[in-house]
Design a protein around this motif. Structure first.
Motif, PDB file in Angstrom:
ATOM      1  N   ALA A 107       0.957  -1.167   0.185  1.00 33.08           N
ATOM      2  CA  ALA A 107      -0.006   0.177  -0.028  1.00 33.08           C
ATOM      3  C   ALA A 107       0.942   1.384  -0.033  1.00 33.08           C
ATOM      4  N   GLU A 108       0.313   2.268  -0.559  1.00 33.01           N
ATOM      5  CA  GLU A 108       0.903   3.568  -0.604  1.00 33.01           C
ATOM      6  C   GLU A 108       0.599   4.424   0.669  1.00 33.01           C
ATOM      7  N   PRO A 109       1.419   5.652   0.924  1.00 36.37           N
ATOM      8  CA  PRO A 109       0.757   6.303   2.169  1.00 36.37           C
ATOM      9  C   PRO A 109      -0.631   6.737   2.077  1.00 36.37           C
ATOM     10  N   GLY A 110      -1.578   6.470   2.981  1.00 41.69           N
ATOM     11  CA  GLY A 110      -2.875   7.147   3.033  1.00 41.69           C
ATOM     12  C   GLY A 110      -3.731   6.324   1.820  1.00 41.69           C
ATOM     13  N   GLU A 111      -3.275   5.185   1.198  1.00 39.51           N
ATOM     14  CA  GLU A 111      -4.111   4.526   0.405  1.00 39.51           C
ATOM     15  C   GLU A 111      -5.467   3.882   0.966  1.00 39.51           C
ATOM     16  N   TYR A 112      -5.467   3.442   1.999  1.00 38.05           N
ATOM     17  CA  TYR A 112      -6.524   2.837   2.680  1.00 38.05           C
ATOM     18  C   TYR A 112      -7.732   3.762   2.911  1.00 38.05           C
ATOM     19  N   THR A 113      -7.472   4.884   3.543  1.00 37.12           N
ATOM     20  CA  THR A 113      -8.086   6.072   3.766  1.00 37.12           C
ATOM     21  C   THR A 113      -8.596   6.655   2.453  1.00 37.12           C
ATOM     22  N   ARG A 114      -7.852   6.738   1.434  1.00 34.80           N
ATOM     23  CA  ARG A 114      -8.245   7.162   0.105  1.00 34.80           C
ATOM     24  C   ARG A 114      -9.247   6.305  -0.642  1.00 34.80           C
ATOM     25  N   ARG A 115      -9.110   5.060  -0.407  1.00 31.55           N
ATOM     26  CA  ARG A 115     -10.181   4.007  -0.798  1.00 31.55           C
ATOM     27  C   ARG A 115     -11.411   4.213  -0.183  1.00 31.55           C
ATOM     28  N   ALA A 116     -11.423   4.418   1.296  1.00 32.10           N
ATOM     29  CA  ALA A 116     -12.449   4.779   1.964  1.00 32.10           C
ATOM     30  C   ALA A 116     -13.297   6.104   1.416  1.00 32.10           C
ATOM     31  N   LYS A 121     -17.127   5.887   2.088  1.00 29.17           N
ATOM     32  CA  LYS A 121     -17.283   5.574   3.481  1.00 29.17           C
ATOM     33  C   LYS A 121     -17.024   6.908   4.546  1.00 29.17           C
ATOM     34  N   LEU A 122     -16.242   7.813   4.159  1.00 37.67           N
ATOM     35  CA  LEU A 122     -16.050   9.067   4.784  1.00 37.67           C
ATOM     36  C   LEU A 122     -15.819   9.977   3.681  1.00 37.67           C
ATOM     37  N   ASP A 123     -15.827  11.649   4.229  1.00 36.95           N
ATOM     38  CA  ASP A 123     -15.451  12.491   3.134  1.00 36.95           C
ATOM     39  C   ASP A 123     -14.228  13.210   3.403  1.00 36.95           C
ATOM     40  N   LEU A 124     -13.708  14.211   2.776  1.00 34.27           N
ATOM     41  CA  LEU A 124     -12.368  14.687   2.862  1.00 34.27           C
ATOM     42  C   LEU A 124     -12.105  15.312   4.150  1.00 34.27           C
ATOM     43  N   ALA A 125     -12.956  16.043   4.590  1.00 35.58           N
ATOM     44  CA  ALA A 125     -12.900  16.853   6.170  1.00 35.58           C
ATOM     45  C   ALA A 125     -12.568  15.477   7.161  1.00 35.58           C
ATOM     46  N   GLU A 455      -2.228  15.338  -2.562  1.00 35.23           N
ATOM     47  CA  GLU A 455      -1.716  16.044  -1.350  1.00 35.23           C
ATOM     48  C   GLU A 455      -2.267  15.708   0.057  1.00 35.23           C
ATOM     49  N   ILE A 456      -3.341  15.494  -0.121  1.00 38.01           N
ATOM     50  CA  ILE A 456      -4.202  15.203   1.324  1.00 38.01           C
ATOM     51  C   ILE A 456      -3.792  13.833   1.790  1.00 38.01           C
ATOM     52  N   PHE A 457      -3.891  12.909   1.026  1.00 37.20           N
ATOM     53  CA  PHE A 457      -3.522  11.498   1.683  1.00 37.20           C
ATOM     54  C   PHE A 457      -2.045  11.161   1.493  1.00 37.20           C
ATOM     55  N   SER A 458      -1.256  11.959   1.111  1.00 39.24           N
ATOM     56  CA  SER A 458       0.373  11.806   1.181  1.00 39.24           C
ATOM     57  C   SER A 458       0.916  11.876   2.733  1.00 39.24           C
ATOM     58  N   SER A 459      -0.133  12.474   3.537  1.00 38.10           N
ATOM     59  CA  SER A 459       0.376  12.863   4.931  1.00 38.10           C
ATOM     60  C   SER A 459       0.110  11.757   5.750  1.00 38.10           C
TER      61      SER A 459
END
Length: 464
Positions: A107-116, A121-125, A455-459
């Motif tokens: 997995a890449e950084p933040g990829e689980y949350t990006r897929r969610a 399953k959730l929004d950006l905020a 930019e958001i999910f790379s953190s």
């Protein structure tokens, strides 16, 4: 085309009692079956399993398997979690076995949350709130991040977006159907809605950057003339030798910072160069940086050596609620019992109650000595009470990132253009309302925001 299946360690690296490896994607179930040589366990039921390398049958570890078939999972895809022993060799062997299966990659950084996010399953905020929750180091950060993760900010923004769409519909109806038998002045009916929204956005922005300070830290600057004891004060607050202390004026030439946790919030305290007519270019740069840090700080602590009068220019640097110390009290006045009206230990709870009733500044300078433990303890409680007063209010959800503030500012500016245009240029008003709705939509990801996602999910960390 179906997405790849991703695998990664979801817990921290290094030795631990338990480590969790997470798989997400269409091959997650097949990979779990390959590692256990058994049928999939019941969904959402922890099952003890023996994990083996499917390539050669070598035993890897005994642990717990959890199976979450999509869409009832964190990512919305099929998800498997392997709870294994946390030794580095065990982790490496199990991850290598997972990656040996067809269609599985790291997995890449933040990829689980990006897929969610991509699977609704959730929004950006909410995703940003999750990132802040993972990074939270203080109680205040945890509370704020949890509220955002649970949708407190999203609810505000979605409410605004719905009202903007309502107003846009009224304006567009008047533009598109001027000859139809529709209620008159539809665009004018949008005016009160837009004015109310603009006022709500202005109130949201007028928060003294409280949310960002909870995330990034409350800033305090220790200022004053040379040899007033600023570096000794920093060391006393930090309880370590963070700054060099010397009798020579001008020893501190750059800003020295320490990080503390006070009242459950992160606090950065900066020791600055002594403020005086500089003797050389290097000291002049130090004075410039000290003044700049004082200007941007949330709280200033003025340290002036005890005497009949402090320098007037130093007092002018103080603002509402700042702290003024008469340092080296032990050298001038001796023990605090010899000072009329001097209080010994001050209760933190009493300070919190008293702060809102204080005037422009504390009632005169506070006699202070870094050698007196009670003086230092009183000052720490005083600062903690100030931090609590600034950041501890549990009110409406606050802006937590510069991205949020910029988008709300742009939306409000668009509304300020749209409102006066309703009378004579409904088409221009409609365009500005659309711009405002787009900016608010970018906060939660309700419009195409592909350029923001990397930019958001790379953190995020790898396993999240």
């Amino acid at each position: 085309m179906k997405p790849d299946t991703i695998a990664a360690l979801a817990t921290g690296a290094g030795r631990a009692g338990v480590a969790v490896i997470r798989l997400s994607g269409p091959a997650a179930g097949a990979t779990l079956q390959a590692l256990t040589a058994r049928d999939l366990p019941k969904p959402r039921v922890a099952t003890r399993e023996a994990f083996c390398d499917p390539r050669n049958g070598v035993s890897l570890d005994d642990g717990i398997a959890l199976w979450f078939p999509g869409p009832r999972s964190f990512t919305g895809e099929d998800v498997a979690e392997l709870q294994i022993h946390g030794g580095p060799a065990v982790i490496a062997a199990v991850i290598d076995a997972c990656l040996s299966q067809p269609g599985v990659r790291v997995a890449e950084p933040g990829e689980y949350t990006r897929r969610a996010f991509e699977n609704g399953k959730l929004d950006l905020a909410e995703a940003e709130g999750l990132a802040d929750l993972v990074d939270a180091e203080t109680e205040g950060q945890r509370r704020q991040a949890l509220r955002q993760r649970r949708g407190a900010l999203s609810s505000v923004y979605e409410g605004w977006r719905g009202r903007l769409i309502e107003a846009a519909a009224l304006i567009e109806a008047e533009i598109d159907f001027p000859d139809e038998d529709l209620p008159g002045a539809l665009a004018q009916r949008a005016g009160p809605v837009l004015q109310s929204l603009a006022a709500d956005m202005a109130s949201h922005l007028d928060d003294a950057h409280r949310g960002e300070r909870i995330r990034d830290g409350f800033r305090i600057a220790i200022i004053g003339p040379p040899n007033a004891g600023k570096s000794s004060l920093l060391n006393a607050l930090a309880q370590r030798e963070a700054a060099i202390v010397s009798e020579l004026p001008g020893t501190t030439r750059d800003v020295v910072e320490v990080r503390l946790v006070l009242a459950g919030y992160p606090v950065w305290i900066a020791d600055t160069a002594g403020l005086r007519e500089a003797a050389d270019a290097i000291e002049a740069e130090g004075v410039r940086r000290a003044l700049a840090r004082a200007e941007e700080a949330d709280l200033r602590v003025l340290a002036v050596e005890a005497g009949p009068d402090g320098p007037a220019w130093a007092q002018r640097l103080l603002r509402h609620g700042d702290i003024w110390l008469h340092t080296k009290r032990d050298l001038r006045w001796g023990q605090p019992t010899e000072i009329p009206g001097y209080k010994r230990r001050i209760r933190y709870e009493d300070l919190i109650k008293a702060l809102p009733m204080m005037g422009t500044h504390p009632p005169g300078p506070i006699p202070f000595s870094v050698l007196d433990e009670i003086d230092v303890a009183n000052l720490v409680d005083h600062i903690a009470a100030k931090v609590h007063q600034a950041l501890g209010r549990e009110e409406a959800p606050v802006l937590t990132r510069a991205r949020h503030r910029r988008l709300v500012e742009e939306a409000r500016s668009a509304l300020q253009r749209a409102i006066p245009a309703l009378d004579q240029a409904a088409e221009l008003a409609a365009e500005d309302v659309r711009v405002a709705a787009d900016q608010i939509g970018r906060l939660t990801g309700r419009i195409d925001v592909e350029d923001l996602l990397d930019e958001i999910f790379s953190s995020f960390c790898i396993g999240k």
